[in-house]
Design a protein around this motif. Structure first.
Motif, short mmCIF file in Angstrom:
data_model
loop_
_atom_site.label_atom_id
_atom_site.label_comp_id
_atom_site.label_asym_id
_atom_site.label_seq_id
_atom_site.Cartn_x
_atom_site.Cartn_y
_atom_site.Cartn_z
N ALA A 217 0.85 -1.18 0.00
CA ALA A 217 0.00 0.00 0.00
C ALA A 217 0.89 1.23 0.00
CB ALA A 217 -0.91 0.01 1.23
N VAL A 218 0.28 2.41 -0.17
CA VAL A 218 1.05 3.65 -0.11
C VAL A 218 0.38 4.60 0.87
CG1 VAL A 218 1.83 3.45 -2.51
CG2 VAL A 218 -0.18 4.84 -1.96
N GLN A 219 1.18 5.55 1.36
CA GLN A 219 0.66 6.62 2.22
C GLN A 219 0.98 7.92 1.49
OE1 GLN A 219 1.26 6.12 6.56
NE2 GLN A 219 2.16 8.15 6.49
N MET A 220 -0.03 8.73 1.21
CA MET A 220 0.16 9.97 0.45
C MET A 220 -0.26 11.15 1.31
SD MET A 220 -1.40 8.42 -3.11
CE MET A 220 -1.21 9.84 -4.18
N GLY A 221 0.62 12.11 1.45
CA GLY A 221 0.32 13.27 2.27
C GLY A 221 0.14 14.52 1.43
N THR A 222 1.24 14.93 0.78
CA THR A 222 1.24 16.15 -0.02
C THR A 222 0.14 16.14 -1.08
OG1 THR A 222 3.62 16.26 0.35
CG2 THR A 222 2.73 17.70 -1.34
N ALA A 223 -0.13 14.97 -1.66
CA ALA A 223 -1.14 14.88 -2.72
C ALA A 223 -2.52 15.30 -2.23
CB ALA A 223 -1.19 13.46 -3.28
N PHE A 224 -2.79 15.11 -0.92
CA PHE A 224 -4.12 15.44 -0.38
C PHE A 224 -4.17 16.82 0.27
CE2 PHE A 224 -4.56 10.94 -1.08
CZ PHE A 224 -5.88 10.82 -1.50
N LEU A 225 -3.00 17.45 0.46
CA LEU A 225 -2.93 18.77 1.11
C LEU A 225 -3.74 19.82 0.37
CD1 LEU A 225 0.75 19.60 2.08
CD2 LEU A 225 -1.24 19.38 3.59
N THR A 226 -3.78 19.69 -0.96
CA THR A 226 -4.43 20.71 -1.78
C THR A 226 -5.84 20.29 -2.19
OG1 THR A 226 -3.20 19.78 -3.64
CG2 THR A 226 -2.32 21.79 -2.64
N CYS A 227 -6.36 19.21 -1.57
CA CYS A 227 -7.75 18.85 -1.82
C CYS A 227 -8.67 19.82 -1.07
CB CYS A 227 -8.01 17.41 -1.38
SG CYS A 227 -7.33 16.20 -2.53
N ASP A 228 -9.87 20.01 -1.62
CA ASP A 228 -10.81 20.98 -1.06
C ASP A 228 -11.07 20.73 0.42
OD1 ASP A 228 -11.00 21.68 -3.72
OD2 ASP A 228 -12.87 20.57 -4.05
N GLU A 229 -11.13 19.45 0.81
CA GLU A 229 -11.54 19.10 2.17
C GLU A 229 -10.41 19.22 3.18
OE1 GLU A 229 -11.78 17.32 -0.55
OE2 GLU A 229 -13.77 16.41 -0.76
N ALA A 230 -9.18 19.55 2.77
CA ALA A 230 -8.01 19.35 3.62
C ALA A 230 -7.90 20.32 4.79
CB ALA A 230 -6.74 19.40 2.79
N GLY A 231 -8.55 21.45 4.73
CA GLY A 231 -8.41 22.41 5.83
C GLY A 231 -7.06 23.10 5.84
N THR A 232 -6.32 22.97 4.74
CA THR A 232 -5.02 23.64 4.61
C THR A 232 -5.25 25.15 4.50
OG1 THR A 232 -4.39 21.70 3.31
CG2 THR A 232 -2.88 23.57 3.26
N PRO A 233 -4.57 25.97 5.32
CA PRO A 233 -4.74 27.43 5.20
C PRO A 233 -4.47 27.88 3.76
CG PRO A 233 -3.40 26.89 7.13
CD PRO A 233 -3.61 25.61 6.39
N ALA A 234 -5.17 28.92 3.33
CA ALA A 234 -5.10 29.35 1.93
C ALA A 234 -3.68 29.67 1.48
CB ALA A 234 -6.02 30.55 1.72
N ALA A 235 -2.90 30.34 2.36
CA ALA A 235 -1.54 30.74 1.98
C ALA A 235 -0.65 29.51 1.78
CB ALA A 235 -0.94 31.65 3.06
N TYR A 236 -0.86 28.50 2.62
CA TYR A 236 -0.12 27.23 2.56
C TYR A 236 -0.47 26.52 1.26
CZ TYR A 236 1.15 22.55 4.63
OH TYR A 236 1.66 21.31 4.92
N ARG A 237 -1.79 26.42 0.98
CA ARG A 237 -2.29 25.77 -0.24
C ARG A 237 -1.71 26.42 -1.49
NH1 ARG A 237 -7.47 23.09 -0.85
NH2 ARG A 237 -7.75 23.50 1.37
N ALA A 238 -1.72 27.74 -1.52
CA ALA A 238 -1.20 28.46 -2.69
C ALA A 238 0.30 28.21 -2.85
CB ALA A 238 -1.47 29.96 -2.55
N ALA A 239 1.02 28.16 -1.73
CA ALA A 239 2.47 27.93 -1.78
C ALA A 239 2.78 26.54 -2.33
CB ALA A 239 3.08 28.11 -0.39
N VAL A 240 2.02 25.54 -1.91
CA VAL A 240 2.24 24.18 -2.40
C VAL A 240 1.98 24.11 -3.91
CG1 VAL A 240 1.39 21.80 -2.32
CG2 VAL A 240 1.77 23.05 -0.19
N LEU A 241 0.90 24.73 -4.35
CA LEU A 241 0.54 24.66 -5.78
C LEU A 241 1.55 25.39 -6.66
CD1 LEU A 241 -3.34 25.00 -5.51
CD2 LEU A 241 -2.06 22.97 -6.26
N ALA A 242 2.30 26.34 -6.08
CA ALA A 242 3.26 27.12 -6.87
C ALA A 242 4.68 26.56 -6.76
CB ALA A 242 3.26 28.57 -6.40
N ALA A 243 4.90 25.57 -5.90
CA ALA A 243 6.26 25.16 -5.56
C ALA A 243 6.88 24.21 -6.58
CB ALA A 243 6.28 24.51 -4.19
N ARG A 244 8.20 24.22 -6.59
CA ARG A 244 8.98 23.33 -7.44
C ARG A 244 9.63 22.24 -6.57
NH1 ARG A 244 12.93 27.44 -10.39
NH2 ARG A 244 14.12 26.52 -8.67
#
Lengths: 270, 270
Positions: free
Chosen positions: B146-173
């Motif tokens: 099996a696998v455990q995925m963290g970052t992949a779910f951080l930017t899902c609508d339900e994640a409760g990730t603060p907006a600034a954090y979410r935007a930073a993840v989506l823009a990151a390299r």
């Protein structure tokens, strides 16, 4: 030199000499490659001039460049290579990094390969931590068309690996490698040993020359260490998959890899 | 505190207070877990007592421990867990490392998973850099069940990730994360930002308290930064696969993963 001299003395060598110039002419190296009759030309540490790529291709060679980040893969694609080797942080030996610093550019193979595959149109070759058929199938799943294996072949009979180096690889654990500049002046992953620990302390005052000067400086030390079986002074480059290294002929390893690929494909097929 | 105080002032917070004791009772946490009705109990940072594992199992929970090296996987197996999560160096968030230092224990997923699979009899769950169906199939090829995925779910609508954090993840390299102790006192991988750069200089005189004291110390700062949308003070934990993060619902992500797994299996089948 003062820091390195005691090691030279310990191995019965004359005092180390600081090289002022290292005679590595790109033109001479390219000429030798063009005359080699090889079917592929793979390089690292940056880009090569377009004229060189064209000359190599006229001799029928496939030209591959090494990337440790997506930006490096894009730069290689723009330079005209035929394929990109995506070198993950697990990989043994020198880091191909050429755009940012070596520490920033240690991306694990599992993360690097699909991101490079998505960014470039060229075929991608995966490298770093691939030691058996499981790794080969995993790399193909990530989108690589081929793999590059280094550590897995180090312990093959034909490899010419010094005996002390070979024994160290076969005894090593996955957490016993480190990226260091101690031996060559360039970041490279190898088995942690005495020279690495004592010379590369991680502090800013490390007396490490830039590549290729440090490489030339430590060459007599490494040669003597290999001859005397002193693994504590060897640049024992190896990747993080070391526990999977096997001592056998290259032909037997190839046969085992083919069998493992089939076993892995059968296991994951539903 | 002197080093941290200016950041508190910048966010309009009262002076930081050095916590002398942090009230995290293992017994209270375990009690809450036992009462949770969850079907799995997954832990990190070490081993839990055998009595706790037995109590969890009596409630019908599968117990998983986190390993970053083969030795940690063996220690977890000996402690009686049901499965081992092999956490590769790509993984975002806190490193589970508990036997050696965090730097030594950064083994890439491609190298770590097969070596752990070979060492233990327990089922192995792969984590670190797995962001899509390609990664899931690759992990299965390496021997994970099996696998455990963290970052992949951080930017899902339900994640409760603060907006600034979410935007930073989506823009990151992929080369914009780093392992740092700056936020919590424990090694964790997150997006490089101002607080991390300024507090964790890599020098020996870094004013970083041990976990969980540093974590408690920086908590008001992180909370205020999230509320004010100041990503430079957020502990924006993320793995090296960030370029593959997608903004969508968790349900849509699950559907995409299932489709990608099938596509990958078809692509690599011969």
């Amino acid at each position: 030199v003062r820091r390195i001299a005691p090691y030279f003395a310990e191995l019965g060598l004359p005092c180390p000499v600081v090289p002022t110039r290292v005679g590595e002419s790109f033109e001479a190296q390219l000429e030798a490659a063009l005359d080699s009759g090889a079917s592929a030309f793979s390089f690292t540490f940056g880009l090569v001039p377009q004229a060189a790529i064209e000359a190599l291709r006229r001799r029928g060679m496939v030209v591959l460049g090494t990337a440790t980040t997506v930006d490096e893969a894009l730069a290689l694609e723009a330079s005209g290579v035929d394929a990109v080797v995506a070198q993950g942080s697990e990989a043994g030996g020198h880091r191909g990094t050429f755009l940012r610093d070596a520490r920033t550019s240690q991306i694990g193979t599992m993360a690097l390969v699909p991101q490079v595959v998505d960014a470039v149109k060229l075929p991608v070759v995966a490298s770093g931590g691939i030691m058996d058929g499981r790794g080969i199938v995993a790399a193909r799943a990530l989108g690589a068309v081929a793999v590059q294996m280094g550590t897995a072949f180090l312990t093959c009979d034909e490899a010419g690996t010094p005996a002390a180096y070979r024994a160290a690889v076969l005894a090593a654990r996955e957490d016993e490698t480190r990226v260091t500049r101690a031996y060559s002046g360039r970041a490279a992953r190898g088995l942690v040993n005495r020279f690495m620990r004592e010379v590369d302390t991680g502090r800013d005052d490390d007396p490490i020359l830039p590549y290729p000067l440090q490489n030339a400086l430590t060459r007599p030390l490494r040669a003597a260490a290999a001859a005397q079986g002193r693994s504590e002074f060897l640049s024992a480059w190896a990747g993080q998959g070391v526990r999977l290294a096997r001592s056998r002929s290259a032909a037997d390893l190839m046969i085992a890899l083919a069998r493992e690929i089939e076993e892995t494909e059968t296991r994951i097929a539903r």
